[in-house]
Design a protein around this motif. Structure first.
Motif, PDB file in Angstrom:
ATOM      1  N   HIS A 270       0.819  -1.215   0.000  1.00  0.00           N
ATOM      2  CA  HIS A 270       0.000   0.000   0.000  1.00  0.00           C
ATOM      3  C   HIS A 270       0.852   1.264   0.000  1.00  0.00           C
ATOM      4  N   GLY A 271       0.165   2.397  -0.075  1.00  0.00           N
ATOM      5  CA  GLY A 271       0.818   3.697  -0.109  1.00  0.00           C
ATOM      6  C   GLY A 271       1.003   4.309   1.267  1.00  0.00           C
ATOM      7  N   LEU A 272       1.630   5.490   1.284  1.00  0.00           N
ATOM      8  CA  LEU A 272       1.891   6.206   2.524  1.00  0.00           C
ATOM      9  C   LEU A 272       0.585   6.539   3.237  1.00  0.00           C
ATOM     10  N   MET A 273       0.546   6.250   4.533  1.00  0.00           N
ATOM     11  CA  MET A 273      -0.585   6.480   5.444  1.00  0.00           C
ATOM     12  C   MET A 273      -1.694   5.438   5.296  1.00  0.00           C
TER      13      MET A 273
ATOM     14  N   GLY B  10      13.377   2.424  12.409  1.00  0.00           N
ATOM     15  CA  GLY B  10      13.482   1.810  11.090  1.00  0.00           C
ATOM     16  C   GLY B  10      12.526   2.402  10.075  1.00  0.00           C
ATOM     17  N   LEU B  11      12.187   3.667  10.215  1.00  0.00           N
ATOM     18  CA  LEU B  11      11.179   4.275   9.354  1.00  0.00           C
ATOM     19  C   LEU B  11      11.840   4.906   8.129  1.00  0.00           C
ATOM     20  N   GLU B  12      12.429   4.029   7.323  1.00  0.00           N
ATOM     21  CA  GLU B  12      13.016   4.406   6.048  1.00  0.00           C
ATOM     22  C   GLU B  12      12.507   3.422   4.995  1.00  0.00           C
ATOM     23  N   VAL B  13      12.443   3.887   3.758  1.00  0.00           N
ATOM     24  CA  VAL B  13      11.932   3.040   2.685  1.00  0.00           C
ATOM     25  C   VAL B  13      12.766   1.774   2.555  1.00  0.00           C
ATOM     26  N   GLU B  14      14.078   1.895   2.733  1.00  0.00           N
ATOM     27  CA  GLU B  14      14.943   0.719   2.629  1.00  0.00           C
ATOM     28  C   GLU B  14      14.573  -0.342   3.671  1.00  0.00           C
TER      29      GLU B  14
ATOM     30  N   LEU C 193       7.278  15.850  -7.894  1.00  0.00           N
ATOM     31  CA  LEU C 193       6.653  17.002  -7.246  1.00  0.00           C
ATOM     32  C   LEU C 193       7.703  18.092  -7.032  1.00  0.00           C
ATOM     33  N   THR C 194       7.297  19.329  -7.063  1.00  0.00           N
ATOM     34  CA  THR C 194       8.246  20.416  -6.861  1.00  0.00           C
ATOM     35  C   THR C 194       8.783  20.385  -5.428  1.00  0.00           C
ATOM     36  N   PRO C 195       9.993  20.919  -5.213  1.00  0.00           N
ATOM     37  CA  PRO C 195      10.493  21.006  -3.833  1.00  0.00           C
ATOM     38  C   PRO C 195       9.544  21.767  -2.919  1.00  0.00           C
ATOM     39  N   GLU C 196       8.890  22.788  -3.453  1.00  0.00           N
ATOM     40  CA  GLU C 196       7.946  23.562  -2.642  1.00  0.00           C
ATOM     41  C   GLU C 196       6.765  22.694  -2.204  1.00  0.00           C
ATOM     42  N   ALA C 197       6.255  21.859  -3.128  1.00  0.00           N
ATOM     43  CA  ALA C 197       5.154  20.962  -2.782  1.00  0.00           C
ATOM     44  C   ALA C 197       5.604  19.925  -1.758  1.00  0.00           C
ATOM     45  N   CYS C 198       6.811  19.424  -1.906  1.00  0.00           N
ATOM     46  CA  CYS C 198       7.335  18.456  -0.937  1.00  0.00           C
ATOM     47  C   CYS C 198       7.485  19.081   0.437  1.00  0.00           C
ATOM     48  N   ASP C 199       8.010  20.314   0.480  1.00  0.00           N
ATOM     49  CA  ASP C 199       8.150  21.013   1.762  1.00  0.00           C
ATOM     50  C   ASP C 199       6.790  21.286   2.389  1.00  0.00           C
ATOM     51  N   ALA C 200       5.812  21.644   1.561  1.00  0.00           N
ATOM     52  CA  ALA C 200       4.477  21.931   2.081  1.00  0.00           C
ATOM     53  C   ALA C 200       3.865  20.691   2.712  1.00  0.00           C
ATOM     54  N   ARG C 201       4.073  19.535   2.101  1.00  0.00           N
ATOM     55  CA  ARG C 201       3.572  18.292   2.684  1.00  0.00           C
ATOM     56  C   ARG C 201       4.251  18.009   4.018  1.00  0.00           C
ATOM     57  N   ARG C 202       5.553  18.190   4.077  1.00  0.00           N
ATOM     58  CA  ARG C 202       6.262  17.965   5.337  1.00  0.00           C
ATOM     59  C   ARG C 202       5.733  18.885   6.427  1.00  0.00           C
ATOM     60  N   GLU C 203       5.573  20.152   6.103  1.00  0.00           N
ATOM     61  CA  GLU C 203       5.094  21.107   7.095  1.00  0.00           C
ATOM     62  C   GLU C 203       3.674  20.787   7.545  1.00  0.00           C
TER      63      GLU C 203
ATOM     64  N   ALA D 206       6.003  11.449   9.044  1.00  0.00           N
ATOM     65  CA  ALA D 206       6.984  12.467   8.693  1.00  0.00           C
ATOM     66  C   ALA D 206       8.333  11.836   8.362  1.00  0.00           C
ATOM     67  N   ALA D 207       8.744  10.852   9.158  1.00  0.00           N
ATOM     68  CA  ALA D 207      10.017  10.185   8.906  1.00  0.00           C
ATOM     69  C   ALA D 207       9.999   9.447   7.569  1.00  0.00           C
ATOM     70  N   LEU D 208       8.904   8.772   7.270  1.00  0.00           N
ATOM     71  CA  LEU D 208       8.801   8.047   6.010  1.00  0.00           C
ATOM     72  C   LEU D 208       8.732   9.004   4.821  1.00  0.00           C
ATOM     73  N   TRP D 209       8.044  10.126   4.978  1.00  0.00           N
ATOM     74  CA  TRP D 209       7.985  11.105   3.899  1.00  0.00           C
ATOM     75  C   TRP D 209       9.378  11.663   3.596  1.00  0.00           C
ATOM     76  N   ASN D 210      10.135  11.954   4.643  1.00  0.00           N
ATOM     77  CA  ASN D 210      11.500  12.439   4.438  1.00  0.00           C
ATOM     78  C   ASN D 210      12.354  11.404   3.739  1.00  0.00           C
ATOM     79  N   SER D 211      12.190  10.140   4.097  1.00  0.00           N
ATOM     80  CA  SER D 211      12.935   9.073   3.426  1.00  0.00           C
ATOM     81  C   SER D 211      12.513   8.942   1.971  1.00  0.00           C
ATOM     82  N   LEU D 212      11.212   9.030   1.727  1.00  0.00           N
ATOM     83  CA  LEU D 212      10.707   8.882   0.362  1.00  0.00           C
ATOM     84  C   LEU D 212      11.253   9.989  -0.540  1.00  0.00           C
ATOM     85  N   ARG D 213      11.378  11.189  -0.016  1.00  0.00           N
ATOM     86  CA  ARG D 213      11.910  12.308  -0.801  1.00  0.00           C
ATOM     87  C   ARG D 213      13.352  12.069  -1.233  1.00  0.00           C
ATOM     88  N   GLN D 214      14.068  11.262  -0.502  1.00  0.00           N
ATOM     89  CA  GLN D 214      15.482  11.025  -0.801  1.00  0.00           C
ATOM     90  C   GLN D 214      15.706   9.903  -1.814  1.00  0.00           C
TER      91      GLN D 214
END
Length: 274
Positions: free
Chosen positions: A27-30, A64-68, A132-142, A185-193
């Motif tokens: 499944h997807g995030l969340m 262990g909240l990383e995609v790997e 997604l743009t960096p701005e959109a990614c930052d907005a999701r994190r925030e 939040a941790a998984l989203w940060n990992s996914l962005r990388q």
């Protein structure tokens, strides 16, 4: 619900029903395994395995909240269940887990793959514009960090095409909101990388690329990039779907998945032919 212990000691939950070629649905995030509940009729012909990825559903974890690590969990599960000749289906975040699986030592357990509305790199840069743009990614994190309940509600609406599925959107938003925002939040940060572009050309499993024509996240150009980059791939567009074709057009999705799985030879035969 079944449980197994991953190699780092985490307790991972999963549903396992039916017999036949295994279908591993990620499944997807969340989300959680019930976001594939409309695929349960496939258990009449296949072994349907629907895990809760780490940090989701009943797979509670704050480490262990990383995609790997999520991919390592699924490799552990595939080994624990001794999966052979399986098809792995990855929706959104689940597709990132899928790509790690196919690039790792568990790859031999999978005969085919289905990627549902995902990009190989989430965050755009000067050379990449199909995420997604960096701005959109930052907005999701925030939003995750500051007002998770509102973010979850909006995300539940955003996975569907604009018309219909109002009940589904409310349900999805409520289920998303049950998550731990720290874990998400941790998984989203990992996914962005993550950047899977260098791996795509090495995938040897036949791959079905599923795109929702009305996706609010990724364009047809993103799906076309995947289809061009993965050697043995086919692109199919679901004309009435957004980000979640398996939920929005389940009958068509189930028929498509059945036809794809039935088209695959056993792993041993496919490997001997390469």
């Amino acid at each position: 619900m079944h449980y197994f212990t991953a190699s780092d000691g985490a307790r991972i939950a999963y549903e396992d029903e039916g017999e036949g070629r295994p279908l591993l649905l990620l499944h997807g995030l969340m989300a959680h395994n019930d976001f594939f509940a409309l695929q349960r009729p496939l258990a009449d012909r296949f072994r349907l395995i629907r895990p809760d990825l780490r940090g989701h559903g009943e797979s509670h974890a704050r480490t262990g909240l990383e995609v790997e690590r999520l991919a390592a969990d699924m490799a552990d599960l595939a080994a624990a269940l001794d999966l052979k000749d399986a098809v792995v289906v990855g929706w959104s975040l689940g597709a990132s887990v899928l790509w790690h699986l196919l690039a790792g030592p568990a790859s031999h357990r999978f005969a085919g793959a289905v990627v549902v509305d995902m990009t190989p790199r989430v965050e755009n840069d000067a050379q990449w514009t199909l995420g997604l743009t960096p701005e959109a990614c930052d907005a999701r994190r925030e939003a995750i960090e500051s007002d998770f309940a509102s973010f979850a509600t909006q995300a539940g609406q955003a996975i569907f095409a604009e018309e219909g599925h109002h009940h589904g959107a409310r349900w999805a938003g409520a289920e998303f909101a049950r998550n731990d925002p720290v874990a998400i939040a941790a998984l989203w940060n990992s996914l962005r990388q993550q950047d899977f572009r260098p791996l795509l050309g090495e995938i040897r499993q036949p791959t079905l690329i599923v795109h929702g024509a009305h996706s609010h996240l990724y364009t047809r150009e993103t799906a076309e990039h995947l289809a061009a980059a993965i050697p043995h791939s086919t692109l199919i567009t679901f004309d009435r779907s957004g980000h979640s074709p398996h939920f929005e057009q389940p009958d068509l999705f189930n028929r498509t998945l059945t036809d794809f799985a039935d088209s695959l030879p056993p792993v041993r035969d496919r490997q001997s032919a390469i």
